[in-house]
Design an enzyme around this catalytic site. Structure first.
Site, PDB file in Angstrom:
ATOM      1  N   ASP A   1     -78.873  29.285  -4.257  1.00  0.00           N
ATOM      2  CA  ASP A   1     -79.365  29.330  -3.038  1.00  0.00           C
ATOM      3  C   ASP A   1     -81.071  29.862  -3.022  1.00  0.00           C
ATOM      4  O   ASP A   1     -81.153  30.889  -3.481  1.00  0.00           O
ATOM      5  CB  ASP A   1     -78.854  29.776  -1.901  1.00  0.00           C
ATOM      6  CG  ASP A   1     -79.066  29.415  -0.657  1.00  0.00           C
ATOM      7  OD1 ASP A   1     -79.730  28.528  -0.302  1.00  0.00           O
ATOM      8  OD2 ASP A   1     -78.622  30.248   0.387  1.00  0.00           O
TER       9      ASP A   1
ATOM     10  N   ASP B   1     -73.882  30.968   6.257  1.00  0.00           N
ATOM     11  CA  ASP B   1     -73.783  32.473   5.509  1.00  0.00           C
ATOM     12  C   ASP B   1     -73.583  33.477   6.566  1.00  0.00           C
ATOM     13  O   ASP B   1     -72.476  34.382   6.629  1.00  0.00           O
ATOM     14  CB  ASP B   1     -75.100  32.717   4.909  1.00  0.00           C
ATOM     15  CG  ASP B   1     -75.393  34.056   3.952  1.00  0.00           C
ATOM     16  OD1 ASP B   1     -73.876  34.700   3.715  1.00  0.00           O
ATOM     17  OD2 ASP B   1     -76.212  34.548   3.502  1.00  0.00           O
TER      18      ASP B   1
ATOM     19  N   HIS C   1     -80.414  24.333   6.038  1.00  0.00           N
ATOM     20  CA  HIS C   1     -80.137  25.585   6.012  1.00  0.00           C
ATOM     21  C   HIS C   1     -80.110  26.311   7.217  1.00  0.00           C
ATOM     22  O   HIS C   1     -80.516  25.584   8.486  1.00  0.00           O
ATOM     23  CB  HIS C   1     -81.694  26.143   5.142  1.00  0.00           C
ATOM     24  CG  HIS C   1     -81.387  25.750   3.625  1.00  0.00           C
ATOM     25  ND1 HIS C   1     -81.323  26.800   2.773  1.00  0.00           N
ATOM     26  CD2 HIS C   1     -81.436  24.597   3.204  1.00  0.00           C
ATOM     27  CE1 HIS C   1     -81.291  26.343   1.476  1.00  0.00           C
ATOM     28  NE2 HIS C   1     -81.486  24.982   1.892  1.00  0.00           N
ATOM     29  N   GLY C   2     -79.595  27.574   7.504  1.00  0.00           N
ATOM     30  CA  GLY C   2     -79.735  28.331   8.326  1.00  0.00           C
ATOM     31  C   GLY C   2     -78.832  27.907   9.627  1.00  0.00           C
ATOM     32  O   GLY C   2     -79.443  27.836  10.724  1.00  0.00           O
TER      33      GLY C   2
ATOM     34  N   GLY D   1     -80.350  33.387   9.072  1.00  0.00           N
ATOM     35  CA  GLY D   1     -80.129  35.097   9.904  1.00  0.00           C
ATOM     36  C   GLY D   1     -79.055  34.892  11.062  1.00  0.00           C
ATOM     37  O   GLY D   1     -78.939  33.806  11.573  1.00  0.00           O
TER      38      GLY D   1
ATOM     39  N   GLU E   1     -87.114  21.909  -1.166  1.00  0.00           N
ATOM     40  CA  GLU E   1     -87.396  22.244   0.186  1.00  0.00           C
ATOM     41  C   GLU E   1     -88.700  21.749   0.788  1.00  0.00           C
ATOM     42  O   GLU E   1     -89.783  21.967   0.067  1.00  0.00           O
ATOM     43  CB  GLU E   1     -87.210  23.866   0.573  1.00  0.00           C
ATOM     44  CG  GLU E   1     -87.299  23.839   2.145  1.00  0.00           C
ATOM     45  CD  GLU E   1     -86.795  25.132   2.604  1.00  0.00           C
ATOM     46  OE1 GLU E   1     -87.254  25.546   3.611  1.00  0.00           O
ATOM     47  OE2 GLU E   1     -85.636  25.458   1.968  1.00  0.00           O
TER      48      GLU E   1
END
Length: 333
Positions: free
Chosen positions: A94, A279, A234-235, A191, A146
């Site tokens: 990743d 995550d 992502h995220g 995050g 990306e």
């Protein structure tokens, strides 16, 4: 040189093709330790979901690259022990940020790598991605690239603000770089603090932040430009408020932590988005369970007594994501 096929792993090519055709997304769960890996494999074996085990450069430093490779090999055997006869498990780097890091992971038995050149000028991003693709494809390792920038913090990846992917660039980028999948920016963020309070509204009844919607118009334009091409988000943690509340109630301090609403992720999973990265949610589940045990039993010092409940909580979380959000259950019988 370690060939991932000898470890029982698979790359993402076939699982992505099936996901695009089937209107679901593959879970991409990051792991840093044994409990996370156990929980991921148990959840996926019980739901028969294909899975991408993600390792960041930070996790690689934390856990040791050699240990991680053997953990992944062990994960395949553990899945079989749990009754998953033909596990579909991918080991993925990743946010690799250099050719050397991606090459090292290919050489160490990873079946997929991400080269993140999104912070570079456009032409440099293409050149770096192409270099990684040319090396990885020699060993049938798939490559994620990306285009666009996500805000937030994840290990060594830090960006103050996001820049949406430009649909007019995706054909040229995918064609010239040769990447197998493309991570895009449509409003997700890394995050547990995905949005600043001023970007959100507040629910008048609960006082909780309500985040802005994802830019599905950008996603739809990208789908038109690259029909059938695997798209990655992502995220995409939802930052479950029950975990935030448990953490804060038991001595934590996560004010205004907010994530991506699950209904938006469900919508994305039915589109060309075939890989969704999660995550922070597992970190929150783990931390909430550990804090609760230690608060209620302050004399406890056996890691198994607090890591065990944390592992169980992550299994519940992963199964929920697989069945209720991504729709990948039963796709890897």
């Amino acid at each position: 040189m370690v060939n991932y096929k000898d470890l029982g792993l698979v790359n993402t090519r076939e699982m992505f093709a099936k996901a695009v055709d089937g209107g679901y997304a593959i879970p991409a769960f990051n792991f840093n330790n044994m409990e996370q890996l156990q929980a991921i494999i148990k959840a996926c074996a019980e739901t028969k979901s294909p899975v991408i085990l993600q390792v960041s450069s930070g996790a690689r430093k934390y856990a040791n690259q050699t240990l991680l490779r053997y953990m992944a090999e062990g994960a395949v055997e553990y899945a079989k022990e749990l009754g998953w006869e033909h596990p579909q498990i991918c080991l993925h780097l990743d946010h690799g940020d250099t050719f050397e890091l991606c090459k090292s992971c290919v050489d160490f038995g990873f079946s997929s790598v991400m080269i993140d050149g999104s912070s570079l000028p456009y032409e440099e991003n293409i050149a770096l991605t192409k270099k990684v693709v040319e090396y990885a494809h020699q060993f049938d390792v798939t490559v994620e690239a990306e285009l666009g920038v996500l805000a937030g913090v994840e290990d060594d990846v830090v960006a103050e603000e996001s820049h949406y992917t430009k649909p007019e660039e995706v054909i040229d980028f995918a064609t010239r770089s040769g990447c197998d999948s493309l991570a895009i920016s449509i409003g997700t963020s890394h995050g547990a603090y995905k949005f600043k309070p001023e970007q959100c509204t507040r629910d008048p009844q609960t006082g909780k932040l309500v985040p802005p919607p994802l830019a599905f118009d950008v996603l739809e334009e990208i789908e038109k430009k690259l029909p059938g091409f695997p798209i990655v988000l992502h995220g995409s943690s939802s930052v479950p408020q029950e975990y935030v509340d448990i953490i804060n109630t038991h001595g934590g301090n996560l004010p205004d932590a907010v994530g991506i609403p699950e209904e938006q992720l469900r919508k994305a999973a039915k589109s060309a988005v075939c890989k969704i990265n999660i995550d922070s949610d597992s970190r929150l589940a783990f931390t909430a369970a550990v804090r609760k045990v230690l608060a209620e039993k302050p004399g406890e010092f056996d890691p198994r007594k607090y890591c065990g409940p944390a592992r169980d909580e992550m299994v519940k979380l992963y199964k929920h994501k697989i069945i209720e959000v991504l729709g990948s259950d039963g796709k890897a019988e």
